[in-house]
Enzyme design. Structure first.
Site, mmCIF file in Angstrom:
data_model
loop_
_atom_site.group_PDB
_atom_site.id
_atom_site.type_symbol
_atom_site.label_atom_id
_atom_site.label_comp_id
_atom_site.label_asym_id
_atom_site.label_seq_id
_atom_site.Cartn_x
_atom_site.Cartn_y
_atom_site.Cartn_z
ATOM 1 C CG HIS A 1 -4.625 0.448 -1.215
ATOM 2 N ND1 HIS A 1 -4.003 0.755 -0.020
ATOM 3 C CD2 HIS A 1 -5.249 1.576 -1.617
ATOM 4 C CE1 HIS A 1 -4.254 2.015 0.282
ATOM 5 N NE2 HIS A 1 -4.993 2.536 -0.670
ATOM 6 C CB SER B 1 -0.891 0.050 1.246
ATOM 7 O OG SER B 1 -1.927 -0.890 1.152
ATOM 8 C CB CYS C 1 -5.987 19.729 -9.940
ATOM 9 S SG CYS C 1 -4.571 20.227 -8.934
ATOM 10 C CD GLU D 1 1.166 18.461 -10.569
ATOM 11 O OE1 GLU D 1 1.939 19.249 -11.147
ATOM 12 O OE2 GLU D 1 1.584 17.503 -9.881
ATOM 13 C CB SER D 2 -4.190 15.497 -6.278
ATOM 14 O OG SER D 2 -4.971 15.031 -5.184
#
Length: 127
Positions: A80, A67, A95, A74-75
């Site tokens: 997982h 994980s 974004c 940008e995020s």
């Protein structure tokens, strides 16, 4: 509204939004327990998307599974894995000018996926 923030919003499919969030399921995948391969694959996704990597953190579970997250300006991209089932769940949210769609062929190839399912959410509509 802060005009300096507006440059990170995008228009996707004719809709103004904060960004595109892809929910990606890898089925019949390989190498889903190889943490170095996963890190390399996330880095390839970041490069292909034209995103800015801030940090990668991955955790290898015992006996199997990984994980983790690539934190982006940008995020993020999160992963997982369930190697015993050949399955991985990923979130790719970006974004600005970053292109989350560019990650899909890289993931398909890197994990030799038999099937890849992609759903898209447009986040922040109407903000």
């Amino acid at each position: 509204m802060d005009d300096a923030r507006l440059d990170h919003f995008v228009v996707r499919n004719g809709v103004r939004c904060a960004g595109a969030h892809l929910i990606i399921d890898i089925h019949g995948g390989e190498r889903l327990d190889e943490i170095e391969h996963i890190e390399h694959t996330l880095r390839r996704c970041v490069d292909a998307a034209g995103a800015t990597l801030l940090h990668i953190h991955l955790h290898h579970f015992q006996p199997t599974g990984v994980s983790g997250v690539a934190v982006l300006a940008e995020s993020h991209i999160s992963i997982h894995t369930w190697p015993e089932a050949g399955y991985a769940a990923l979130d790719v949210f970006m974004c600005g000018n970053a292109d989350p769609d560019a990650c899909v062929p890289i993931l398909r190839e890197a994990f030799a996926a038999r099937r890849v399912a992609v759903s898209e959410l447009l986040r922040g509509q109407g903000v």
